[in-house]
Scaffold this motif. Sequence first.
Motif, PDB file in Angstrom:
ATOM      1  N   UNK A  90     -12.070   3.241  -5.995  1.00 24.54           N
ATOM      2  CA  UNK A  90     -13.066   2.621  -7.260  1.00 24.54           C
ATOM      3  C   UNK A  90     -12.315   3.659  -8.841  1.00 24.54           C
ATOM      4  N   UNK A  91     -11.477   4.448  -7.668  1.00 23.74           N
ATOM      5  CA  UNK A  91     -11.288   5.279  -8.816  1.00 23.74           C
ATOM      6  C   UNK A  91      -9.766   5.198  -9.590  1.00 23.74           C
ATOM      7  N   UNK A  92      -9.131   5.998 -10.162  1.00 24.52           N
ATOM      8  CA  UNK A  92      -7.747   5.969 -10.569  1.00 24.52           C
ATOM      9  C   UNK A  92      -6.882   7.713  -9.886  1.00 24.52           C
ATOM     10  N   UNK A  93      -6.234   6.846  -9.576  1.00 22.72           N
ATOM     11  CA  UNK A  93      -5.075   7.963  -8.115  1.00 22.72           C
ATOM     12  C   UNK A  93      -4.471   8.869  -9.157  1.00 22.72           C
ATOM     13  N   UNK A  94      -4.303  10.138  -9.151  1.00 24.83           N
ATOM     14  CA  UNK A  94      -3.722  10.645 -10.795  1.00 24.83           C
ATOM     15  C   UNK A  94      -2.218  10.841  -9.722  1.00 24.83           C
ATOM     16  N   UNK A  95      -2.269  10.476  -7.904  1.00 22.44           N
ATOM     17  CA  UNK A  95      -0.622  10.840  -7.559  1.00 22.44           C
ATOM     18  C   UNK A  95      -0.304   8.787  -7.264  1.00 22.44           C
ATOM     19  N   UNK A  96       0.817   8.997  -7.885  1.00 21.77           N
ATOM     20  CA  UNK A  96       0.791   7.439  -7.382  1.00 21.77           C
ATOM     21  C   UNK A  96       2.023   6.728  -6.002  1.00 21.77           C
ATOM     22  N   UNK A  97       2.000   8.212  -5.878  1.00 22.93           N
ATOM     23  CA  UNK A  97       3.010   8.012  -4.592  1.00 22.93           C
ATOM     24  C   UNK A  97       1.637   7.424  -3.681  1.00 22.93           C
ATOM     25  N   UNK A  98       0.974   8.528  -3.584  1.00 29.57           N
ATOM     26  CA  UNK A  98      -0.591   7.523  -2.936  1.00 29.57           C
ATOM     27  C   UNK A  98      -0.464   6.129  -3.152  1.00 29.57           C
ATOM     28  N   UNK A  99      -0.587   5.300  -4.423  1.00 33.63           N
ATOM     29  CA  UNK A  99      -0.882   3.459  -4.471  1.00 33.63           C
ATOM     30  C   UNK A  99       0.501   3.198  -4.444  1.00 33.63           C
ATOM     31  N   UNK A 100       1.875   4.109  -4.357  1.00 32.43           N
ATOM     32  CA  UNK A 100       3.031   3.621  -3.628  1.00 32.43           C
ATOM     33  C   UNK A 100       2.275   3.128  -2.124  1.00 32.43           C
ATOM     34  N   UNK A 101       2.187   4.422  -1.305  1.00 38.47           N
ATOM     35  CA  UNK A 101       1.757   4.470   0.251  1.00 38.47           C
ATOM     36  C   UNK A 101       0.632   3.062   0.082  1.00 38.47           C
ATOM     37  N   UNK A 102      -0.210   2.726  -0.563  1.00 39.74           N
ATOM     38  CA  UNK A 102      -0.708   1.269   0.302  1.00 39.74           C
ATOM     39  C   UNK A 102      -0.633   0.460  -0.602  1.00 39.74           C
ATOM     40  N   UNK A 103       0.553   0.096  -1.402  1.00 42.81           N
ATOM     41  CA  UNK A 103       1.379  -1.556  -1.063  1.00 42.81           C
ATOM     42  C   UNK A 103       2.464  -1.561  -0.007  1.00 42.81           C
ATOM     43  N   UNK A 104       3.004   0.054  -0.149  1.00 42.54           N
ATOM     44  CA  UNK A 104       4.188  -0.012   1.024  1.00 42.54           C
ATOM     45  C   UNK A 104       3.233  -0.801   2.580  1.00 42.54           C
TER      46      UNK A 104
END
Length: 434
Positions: A314-328
């Motif tokens: 429930x927080x903003x992910x400063x590193x978008x590569x982490x966001x992408x890793x979760x989508x992947x």
Amino acid sequence: MQHVRDCILLYNPISNEGHLDSWHILFIEVFLKAGWGVIPVTHDPRAIQKKLEQKGLFSNPKLLWPKKIWQQTPKPTSITASFCRRVSRRVKRVFQSAAQREQELLANKFLDPQTFKDTINHVLSAYPGRTQLMFNMYVDGYLPQAKAWADMAFSDVQDSAVAASIPWAGLCITPENLSEQQASQTMPAYYLLSNYQGTCFLDETLPQKYRDHYPNKYFEFLPDITETGLPTTPNPLALDIKHKAAGRKIVFMGGSIGKQKNLAQWVDLVLNLDPTQWYFVQIGRINVNNLTPADEHALALLKQQQPANLYIHSDYLLDETVFNAIIAASDVIFAVYRDFYRSSNMLSKAAYFEKPILVADRCLMGERVTKYEIGLAVPADHSEGIQAGLAGLLKLEGLATKFANYRADFSSTEFSRRLDAFAQNCLPKDQVVH
């Protein structure tokens, strides 16, 4: 000796919200590669510096990093639920006679043009004579009234007469309906400024309409691309999600979570689908000031039942590569947004990581998903239809070719070409970079 004007100043007025930060980086990268000098301006310089370092851009000699002036840079106006412009404007019309309430709504929902002016002037004073063009990354976030845009001179301490005419342009993320704006006489006042050159849109149907209305301005469509980098090492958050899913189909929903994300229907899926077959992942900060009563009730149910097949960060992910890793790591994407008629780079995420996506019909996202066949479009308020659509995503065939077709049309190459051409058009003819 005064420098030749060779830079574009890129101003992101909102940090750590949605994907504006990642787009700031994308724009910086495009302009650096096109040969521009770039002065990035943001209210969270540490975060953008880290992102630039990750992409190997921070040491670029054409990047002018105004680190000496950040402590004195004017702070942005607080904007609770900044992305609710459309709603706030309609509410304002209803309560036109309640002047105090109207002003309170405007102050809470919009950015202040004068803060924009003060910030830009502050940066210009550090780099006199350098800026050819200024670009605001969220121009539709500002108060539209003419009085808010009074005295919008951009001054240069060495040559104020020249600096006051520095051209500027903007990115419009959530455009209002042009005919409605004309009928209600609420056209944004920055279009009346002589040094405002034009706007980039993420909807391909809008530029020609605006060209017809403002023949002396420039308008361009930009493909809604996205940052697609992944962490250089396996990400603990993505690994943890994969481990807890334990073979179940992972449904991803993420980003800036307000009422547009349709939490009521999302929670309905979580609570009613077979928990042995589905695992739900919710990533992003919830804007509690921007939820419907149905959303609030749904969150209360989650708190009460605490379903084991739901993972929440429930927080903003400063590193978008982490966001992408979760989508992947996911199997499908839930993006059945409520009353959401604009573009979303979640479609590019879906196409790049090849994850079928479920969206709302009767909107731009629905049109694109239907055209490219990279997912399914369903009614945003129909629970049974959404459940059937989610199951249907797993039955789609030939997706690899369809994802590739989408990536070809919404490519970084096309984005770069259009953005650079737009910037060149915004310059006085004797100041073209190339």
